[in-house]
Write an enzyme that holds these catalytic residues in place. Structure first.
Site, PDB file in Angstrom:
ATOM      1  N   ASP A 180       0.862  -1.171   0.000  1.00 38.77           N
ATOM      2  CA  ASP A 180       0.000   0.000   0.000  1.00 38.77           C
ATOM      3  C   ASP A 180       0.913   1.240   0.000  1.00 38.77           C
ATOM      4  O   ASP A 180       2.137   1.137   0.094  1.00 38.77           O
ATOM      5  CB  ASP A 180      -0.939  -0.055   1.226  1.00 38.77           C
ATOM      6  CG  ASP A 180      -2.197   0.765   1.004  1.00 38.77           C
ATOM      7  OD1 ASP A 180      -3.228   0.445   1.606  1.00 38.77           O
ATOM      8  OD2 ASP A 180      -2.140   1.727   0.206  1.00 38.77           O
ATOM      9  N   GLU A 228     -10.793   6.313   3.368  1.00 38.12           N
ATOM     10  CA  GLU A 228      -9.885   5.839   4.405  1.00 38.12           C
ATOM     11  C   GLU A 228     -10.284   6.351   5.793  1.00 38.12           C
ATOM     12  O   GLU A 228     -11.473   6.408   6.111  1.00 38.12           O
ATOM     13  CB  GLU A 228      -8.441   6.189   4.017  1.00 38.12           C
ATOM     14  CG  GLU A 228      -8.132   5.631   2.616  1.00 38.12           C
ATOM     15  CD  GLU A 228      -6.677   5.511   2.317  1.00 38.12           C
ATOM     16  OE1 GLU A 228      -6.272   5.912   1.209  1.00 38.12           O
ATOM     17  OE2 GLU A 228      -5.924   5.006   3.160  1.00 38.12           O
TER      18      GLU A 228
HETATM   19  C1  GLC Z   1      -4.414   4.013  -0.131  1.00 42.14           C
HETATM   20  C2  GLC Z   1      -5.352   2.846   0.103  1.00 42.14           C
HETATM   21  C3  GLC Z   1      -5.361   1.825  -1.004  1.00 42.14           C
HETATM   22  C4  GLC Z   1      -5.125   2.503  -2.343  1.00 42.14           C
HETATM   23  C5  GLC Z   1      -3.739   3.136  -2.338  1.00 42.14           C
HETATM   24  C6  GLC Z   1      -3.446   3.919  -3.619  1.00 42.14           C
HETATM   25  O1  GLC Z   1      -3.718   4.340   1.036  1.00 42.14           O
HETATM   26  O2  GLC Z   1      -5.224   2.152   1.341  1.00 42.14           O
HETATM   27  O3  GLC Z   1      -6.641   1.160  -0.977  1.00 42.14           O
HETATM   28  O4  GLC Z   1      -5.205   1.535  -3.382  1.00 42.14           O
HETATM   29  O5  GLC Z   1      -3.540   4.000  -1.226  1.00 42.14           O
HETATM   30  O6  GLC Z   1      -4.289   5.028  -3.719  1.00 42.14           O
END
Ligand code: GLC
Length: 676
Positions: free
Chosen positions: A345, A544
């Site tokens: 992530d 988030e």
């Molecule tokens: C974020 C999320 C993830 C996402 C990534 C890219 O922090 O947790 O679901 O795909 O970053 O945006």
């Protein structure tokens, strides 16, 4: 910079060469060797094991079954092609393949010089016009530079979690919680297919979807990104979504995108529903509730899996998912037989170090990088200042065994070979104009409308529904006419916005849809006794942790909540009830919202959950006016009180808030009325 054969077709190895290679691969412990495909017509009846199915060749000890509908993939030939490319790569090029850099940090010169394995959209700003054609032109430019640099096409990745919703003009589908309410795997597969095509039309090869979370605590802001609270629902629909995105196992199809099963494993299990928090359930509960969707998804061979930010408290210790050897190498790659690659992530590898004393995020370290890569992380999504340089230097330091780096690069290259990105002068590495012309096609619009219709859940109805087309109706609530609110987070921007209209989100609002289907509908704030009123009450868009209950929004002075009375539109609802109107409450939310005023339940003539419908608000009107019946069922238990949360079916004794006594919930999991 070494150039690689980018236009030689897949190697036409003779059978003997195939056999030799197969033996070599077996010697390397690559169980991916299953004998040539059944299409090998020059075999003189030689033995050899049955042809490989579904690209899941060489699954590990507990390897998944394969989808009988999937095309047969000649893993031996694919492996040979991968070896051919890998054999000529330097350590610099291999470690660059393990690097995903964000768009705003890379130029075409940088792409040409560094040859990153992937580029993704992280931040908000777009230095170009946000339309499919300009996206395609921009990403194709980066791709051309990458191929000129080293001949290995990059994968462009984006969070197309409910359609390619960052790209204005795209079809925006209901978020996963609404798809969970449909329970319809065929529909979800068709949506995945449509999303894949709209992405490839814009030059995007890889999507960070679907979320396979089993969301057990509605206080979690990302509940709307999951299909529901049970492993059964997430398994069935997550697998279908991957199947649709990846072309039923044919990644070489021009409309296929690489999928990402995320956030591995147990992101929906954190105590208190705190995003990226701590999971405290034991191994047995993790395996019973949160692992099954990944096990099921292996049938569709997801190209990638994204380990979660969170920590798992296990055996008396906290383990970050991004550095957990047991979870990644052990469970995912060996036990489930995952053959794709793990993508971290957003700076998640660095985040395993926690924060500095001043709260700032600590940079990448050799220890974090080595531990994560040795645990099974194959590529890092890197965004922090200086992060790419640090990540690369720690990868190149010699601290990580060469065979681990080679294994990671093989996993990444295998997906690119399966997608056909090296074939035909890498034509498939670029945007597809035909698919671009199908963005927002009538077919996709109709599909999105069908999804909205099937997602709606009827919670109570005194007979006021279905409405007659000529019924005089007054509509109240600001979100009745907000494309941004009905689309939710991950729309155009990271957090989304209730200020977005049809200039940002294609489609029509719930109000516009009601006015199109009914003949006597108006948005009105002057309500009198006896009026028939549709009151829309909804959650503010968020992403988030900003959607966690009690958490402040990122861009406004508002706070997220799982309580209905905290939402926009609630005052208008109360005013309509007080005026003595006959009220149809439409809740537009990413999760069940606690209805704490019993008068709402007692006095609303009908209550409908519409989730986050996306582009096609008219789908709500189709059902309220009776052109389509309700078929949606709750993908979550609906708590009667805030204190009941978390409350789910099949509660495990080590889950937070476990209450052995049965709980008097408001509406049970699977509940939903219809007109019949
Ligand atoms: C974020 C999320 C993830 C996402 C990534 C890219 O922090 O947790 O679901 O795909 O970053 O945006």
């Amino acid at each position: 910079m070494t150039r690689y054969p980018t236009n030689t077709p897949a190697p036409n190895l003779s059978r003997s060469a195939t056999t030799l290679l197969c033996l070599a691969l077996l010697a390397l412990g690559n169980a991916g060797c299953q004998g040539a495909s059944s299409s090998d017509t020059d075999s003189p009846g030689a033995g050899g094991s049955p042809p490989v199915q579904g690209g899941n060749a060489g699954a590990g000890a507990g390897g998944a079954a394969s989808d009988p509908e999937a095309p047969i993939i000649d893993e031996v030939a694919v492996a040979a092609r991968v070896e051919e490319i890998l054999s000529g790569m330097t350590l610099e090029q291999k470690t660059a393949q393990m690097t995903q850099i964000q768009f705003e940090d890379v130029t075409t010169d940088g792409a040409r010089a560094e040859c990153y394995g992937s580029i993704f959209n992280g931040g908000e700003e777009l230095p170009f016009s946000n339309d499919p054609a300009t996206w395609a032109q921009t990403l194709d430019g980066l791709q051309q530079a990458t191929i000129e640099g080293c001949g290995i096409p990059m994968l462009y990745a984006i969070d197309a979690v409910h359609g390619n919703a960052k790209v204005i003009g795209s079809t925006v589908f209901p978020h996963e919680v609404g798809l969970g309410a449909t329970g319809d795997a065929d529909l979800v597969e068709r949506i995945g297919r449509a999303v894949g095509g709209e992405c490839r039309g814009a030059g995007i090869h890889w999507v960070f979807a679907p979320t396979l979370a089993v969301a057990r605590d509605e206080r979690w802001g990302r509940t709307y990104e999951s299909f529901g609270e049970t492993p059964e629902l997430s398994s069935k629909l997550g697998t279908a979504y991957i199947k649709g995105l990846q072309g039923g196992g044919d990644l070489s199809d021009p409309a296929s995108v690489a999928a990402t099963a995320k956030h591995y494993v147990g992101d929906g299990a954190t105590t208190g529903g705190i995003n990226a928090g701590v999971v405290e359930v034991g191994d047995a509960t993790l395996r019973a509730i949160h692992l099954p969707p990944y096990q099921a998804a292996m049938v569709q061979n997801p190209a990638s899996v994204m380990p979660s930010y969170h920590q798992w408290f296990r055996d008396g210790q906290l383990h970050y998912m991004s550095t957990d050897d047991y979870a990644l190498n052990g469970l995912l790659k060996n036990e489930l037989g995952f053959k794709g690659f793990c993508i971290s992530d957003y700076d998640a590898v660095a985040r395993t170090r926690g924060n500095a004393a001043d709260g700032s995020q600590l940079p990448y370290s050799q220890d974090a990088v080595s531990t994560s890569v040795n645990a099974g992380m194959d590529m890092a999504m890197v965004a922090m200042d200086g992060g790419v340089g640090d990540w690369l230097s720690y990868l190149r330091s010699g601290a990580i065994p060469q065979n681990r780096i080679d294994d990671a690069v093989r996993r990444i290259l295998r997906i690119k070979v399966l997608m056909g990105l090296f074939d035909d002068n890498s034509s498939k590495a670029f945007s597809n104009a035909t698919l671009r012309s199908q963005i927002w096609s009538q077919e996709h619009q109709d599909l999105a409308r069908e999804a909205v219709q099937k997602s709606l859940v009827l919670l109570q109805n005194d007979g006021i529904l279905p409405l007659a087309k000529d019924q005089a109706i007054k509509v109240v609530g600001p979100y009745a006419d907000s494309m941004g609110a009905q689309a939710g987070g991950w729309t155009v921007s990271w957090q989304g916005s209730d200020q977005y209209g049809t200039s940002e989100v294609m489609g029509e609002t719930i109000l516009a849809g009601l006015m199109a289907v009914g003949s006597n509908v108006a948005y009105s704030s002057s309500i009198t006794a006896g009026d028939v009123v549709i009151a829309v009450v909804g959650e503010r868009p968020s992403a988030e942790e900003f959607g966690d209950d009690g958490h402040k929004a990122r861009d406004t002075n508002t706070w997220a909540s799982v309580r209905l009375h905290k939402q926009p539109g609630y005052a208008e609802l109360q005013a309509a009830l007080t005026a003595g109107a006959r009220v149809i409450l439409v809740i537009m939310s990413g999760r069940p919202l606690v209805i704490e005023d019993p008068a709402v339940l007692a006095n609303c003539s009908a209550i409908v959950e519409a989730w986050l419908p996306g582009s096609r608000g008219i789908g709500v009107a189709d059902v309220l006016f009776g052109d389509v019946d309700f078929t949606g069922k709750l993908p979550h238990t609906w708590p009667r009180t805030f204190e009941q949360i978390p409350v789910n079916v099949s509660k495990q004794s080590d889950e937070p808030g476990y209450d052995a006594a049965s709980t008097d919930v408001l509406y049970p999991y699977g509940y939903g009325l219809s007109y019949q």
